[in-house]
Design a protein around this motif. Structure first.
Motif, PDB file in Angstrom:
ATOM      1  N   VAL A  68       7.737  12.098 -19.781  1.00 15.58           N
ATOM      2  CA  VAL A  68       6.655  11.144 -19.559  1.00 15.58           C
ATOM      3  C   VAL A  68       7.107  10.211 -18.433  1.00 15.58           C
ATOM      4  O   VAL A  68       8.077   9.461 -18.586  1.00 15.58           O
ATOM      5  N   ARG A  69       6.434  10.296 -17.299  1.00 15.64           N
ATOM      6  CA  ARG A  69       6.806   9.489 -16.142  1.00 15.64           C
ATOM      7  C   ARG A  69       6.125   8.129 -16.228  1.00 15.64           C
ATOM      8  O   ARG A  69       4.949   8.028 -16.573  1.00 15.64           O
ATOM      9  N   ARG A  70       6.886   7.108 -15.882  1.00 13.43           N
ATOM     10  CA  ARG A  70       6.334   5.754 -15.881  1.00 13.43           C
ATOM     11  C   ARG A  70       6.413   5.170 -14.482  1.00 13.43           C
ATOM     12  O   ARG A  70       7.419   5.333 -13.788  1.00 13.43           O
ATOM     13  N   CYS A  71       5.346   4.492 -14.072  1.00 13.02           N
ATOM     14  CA  CYS A  71       5.288   3.847 -12.757  1.00 13.02           C
ATOM     15  C   CYS A  71       4.800   2.416 -12.926  1.00 13.02           C
ATOM     16  O   CYS A  71       4.159   2.069 -13.919  1.00 13.02           O
ATOM     17  N   ILE A  72       5.091   1.619 -11.937  1.00  9.62           N
ATOM     18  CA  ILE A  72       4.529   0.269 -11.891  1.00  9.62           C
ATOM     19  C   ILE A  72       3.291   0.328 -11.006  1.00  9.62           C
ATOM     20  O   ILE A  72       3.336   0.808  -9.870  1.00  9.62           O
ATOM     21  N   VAL A  73       2.178  -0.133 -11.552  1.00 15.38           N
ATOM     22  CA  VAL A  73       0.891  -0.002 -10.866  1.00 15.38           C
ATOM     23  C   VAL A  73       0.202  -1.363 -10.768  1.00 15.38           C
ATOM     24  O   VAL A  73       0.488  -2.290 -11.534  1.00 15.38           O
ATOM     25  N   ALA A  74      -0.720  -1.442  -9.821  1.00 16.07           N
ATOM     26  CA  ALA A  74      -1.520  -2.657  -9.642  1.00 16.07           C
ATOM     27  C   ALA A  74      -2.824  -2.274  -8.956  1.00 16.07           C
ATOM     28  O   ALA A  74      -2.935  -1.212  -8.333  1.00 16.07           O
ATOM     29  N   ALA A  75      -3.802  -3.149  -9.067  1.00 19.80           N
ATOM     30  CA  ALA A  75      -5.081  -2.921  -8.392  1.00 19.80           C
ATOM     31  C   ALA A  75      -4.927  -3.216  -6.904  1.00 19.80           C
ATOM     32  O   ALA A  75      -4.245  -4.179  -6.513  1.00 19.80           O
ATOM     33  N   PRO A  76      -5.548  -2.421  -6.034  1.00 21.31           N
ATOM     34  CA  PRO A  76      -5.449  -2.670  -4.581  1.00 21.31           C
ATOM     35  C   PRO A  76      -5.864  -4.084  -4.205  1.00 21.31           C
ATOM     36  O   PRO A  76      -5.237  -4.703  -3.323  1.00 21.31           O
ATOM     37  N   ALA A  77      -6.902  -4.633  -4.867  1.00 17.55           N
ATOM     38  CA  ALA A  77      -7.348  -5.985  -4.526  1.00 17.55           C
ATOM     39  C   ALA A  77      -6.264  -7.013  -4.830  1.00 17.55           C
ATOM     40  O   ALA A  77      -6.065  -7.974  -4.068  1.00 17.55           O
ATOM     41  N   TYR A  78      -5.547  -6.821  -5.944  1.00 20.44           N
ATOM     42  CA  TYR A  78      -4.454  -7.734  -6.292  1.00 20.44           C
ATOM     43  C   TYR A  78      -3.356  -7.657  -5.227  1.00 20.44           C
ATOM     44  O   TYR A  78      -2.822  -8.698  -4.793  1.00 20.44           O
ATOM     45  N   LEU A  79      -3.019  -6.462  -4.801  1.00 17.39           N
ATOM     46  CA  LEU A  79      -1.950  -6.294  -3.823  1.00 17.39           C
ATOM     47  C   LEU A  79      -2.337  -6.842  -2.455  1.00 17.39           C
ATOM     48  O   LEU A  79      -1.484  -7.361  -1.720  1.00 17.39           O
ATOM     49  N   GLU A  80      -3.619  -6.736  -2.111  1.00 16.48           N
ATOM     50  CA  GLU A  80      -4.071  -7.319  -0.843  1.00 16.48           C
ATOM     51  C   GLU A  80      -3.904  -8.832  -0.862  1.00 16.48           C
ATOM     52  O   GLU A  80      -3.572  -9.454   0.151  1.00 16.48           O
ATOM     53  N   GLN A  81      -4.109  -9.403  -2.038  1.00 21.50           N
ATOM     54  CA  GLN A  81      -4.030 -10.859  -2.159  1.00 21.50           C
ATOM     55  C   GLN A  81      -2.591 -11.346  -2.294  1.00 21.50           C
ATOM     56  O   GLN A  81      -2.194 -12.344  -1.674  1.00 21.50           O
ATOM     57  N   ARG A  82      -1.769 -10.627  -3.105  1.00 24.56           N
ATOM     58  CA  ARG A  82      -0.421 -11.111  -3.427  1.00 24.56           C
ATOM     59  C   ARG A  82       0.690 -10.402  -2.656  1.00 24.56           C
ATOM     60  O   ARG A  82       1.846 -10.809  -2.711  1.00 24.56           O
TER      61      ARG A  82
ATOM     62  N   ASP B 103       2.295   8.069 -17.119  1.00 24.57           N
ATOM     63  CA  ASP B 103       1.422   8.887 -16.274  1.00 24.57           C
ATOM     64  C   ASP B 103       0.148   9.342 -16.973  1.00 24.57           C
ATOM     65  O   ASP B 103      -0.904   9.460 -16.340  1.00 24.57           O
ATOM     66  N   PHE B 104       0.204   9.585 -18.293  1.00 22.16           N
ATOM     67  CA  PHE B 104      -0.998  10.081 -18.963  1.00 22.16           C
ATOM     68  C   PHE B 104      -2.082   9.013 -19.064  1.00 22.16           C
ATOM     69  O   PHE B 104      -3.233   9.318 -19.368  1.00 22.16           O
ATOM     70  N   ILE B 105      -1.738   7.760 -18.770  1.00 24.94           N
ATOM     71  CA  ILE B 105      -2.738   6.689 -18.761  1.00 24.94           C
ATOM     72  C   ILE B 105      -3.217   6.398 -17.341  1.00 24.94           C
ATOM     73  O   ILE B 105      -4.412   6.241 -17.102  1.00 24.94           O
TER      74      ILE B 105
END
Length: 320
Positions: free
Chosen positions: A175-189, A257-259
């Motif tokens: 089960v692979r795990r990644c750190i994710v974020a919304a593109p809008a959040y990343l554009e801002q922060r 990854d499954f989420i």
């Protein structure tokens, strides 16, 4: 030691002598010690001793013996009828248990993580139940680690780096795990390039991680390690709850990854720090340990789940 032996002896004496009752029932049925011996595959002496043992235990005569024939006493006649019924019920129970051991039939209690269970286990069960109409499944979904033995579960799916335990475990997939974020959040922060930069971000936490207040990452290329202390507005005991928050731009989150696969594929979320990885975990199929074979119903479900989840579950899924 003498006290222990004495107590054990008292306890044993309170149990009915089922063997002698079964033998006596067959003697009464065949009207013969030798006939009962032949039917049961015992010696005539063993049959005679069992009847005598029963008479001594009950303190009464069950049959009158002569050199040529015997006759049941009134007590013997009444007991023979009850003993025959008990023997028939025991034989029926034994046959049913043997049948269930060979043919899948009965209830299987299965535990699984909430998010994986909703996304993949629940959709998989209709096919299994259609193939095994005599089997039913009690599905328990929770992200908590369930005590299989104490909870009376036959098997469970667990996503973790399993410690040594008395459970038997079959590894099904990484089960692979990644750190994710919304593109809008990343554009801002801003998009972090090193884990140290996450200290300035809102990090959403998952309560059932081994270290729920921090993330430990390793750079796949250099081997460098980094630990991130989490500071954010939300921690939850279910990964799907974090998905709604990270989609809404509330912060960054560690997700399996499954989420996150569909959100990433469709652009709702973005993987950050792709060269850094979290500790590896796997999906395991676990069951209480024991030396004997599993009931057919449990073995059938475990084999089905192992086959199902060792195959790709979504487009682009890589099974390792």
């Amino acid at each position: 030691m003498k006290l222990i032996v004495s107590v054990w002896g008292v306890a044993m004496s309170k149990l009915p002598d089922l063997e002698a009752l079964a033998i006596f029932a067959r003697v009464a049925e065949t009207q013969s010690f030798s006939g009962a011996a032949d039917a049961l595959g015992l010696s005539k002496a063993t049959v005679s001793k069992a009847v005598s043992r029963l008479e001594e235990r009950l303190g009464t005569t069950l049959l009158h013996r002569t050199s040529r024939r015997f006759a049941l006493t009134e007590t013997g006649r009444l007991l023979a009828a009850r003993a025959a019924a008990m023997t028939a019920e025991a034989e029926s129970a034994e046959c049913e248990a043997m049948d269930q051991a060979v043919n899948p039939r009965g209830l299987v209690r299965l535990a699984a993580p909430m998010s994986f269970g909703m996304a993949h286990v629940a959709p998989a069960l209709p096919e299994f139940l259609a193939t095994h109409p005599d089997v039913s499944v009690d599905l328990h979904l929770s992200d908590e680690v369930i005590d299989l033995v104490g909870g009376g579960f036959d098997c469970a799916l667990r996503i973790a780096a399993l410690p040594d335990s008395s459970l038997t475990a079959r590894r099904l997939r990484t089960v692979r795990r990644c750190i994710v974020a919304a593109p809008a959040y990343l554009e801002q922060r801003g998009r972090p390039r090193h884990p140290d930069e996450l200290e300035r971000h809102a990090c959403l936490g998952y309560a059932y991680l081994p270290t729920p207040n921090s993330w430990r990452l390793t750079n796949a290329k250099t081997g460098e390690e980094a630990t991130v202390r989490l500071h954010g507005p939300l921690r939850a005991n279910n990964a799907d709850a974090l998905t709604h928050a990270v989609r809404a731009g509330l912060g960054v989150a560690e997700q399996p990854d499954f989420i996150h696969w569909q959100d990433v594929a469709e652009g709702r979320l973005e993987v950050i720090l792709p060269d850094w990885s979290l500790p590896k975990i796997s999906l395991h199929l676990v069951a209480p340990g024991g030396g004997g074979p599993r009931p057919a119903r449990v073995a059938a479900l475990m084999d089905y789940l192992a086959t199902r989840f060792a195959a790709p579950l979504w487009p682009g899924d890589r099974v390792e």
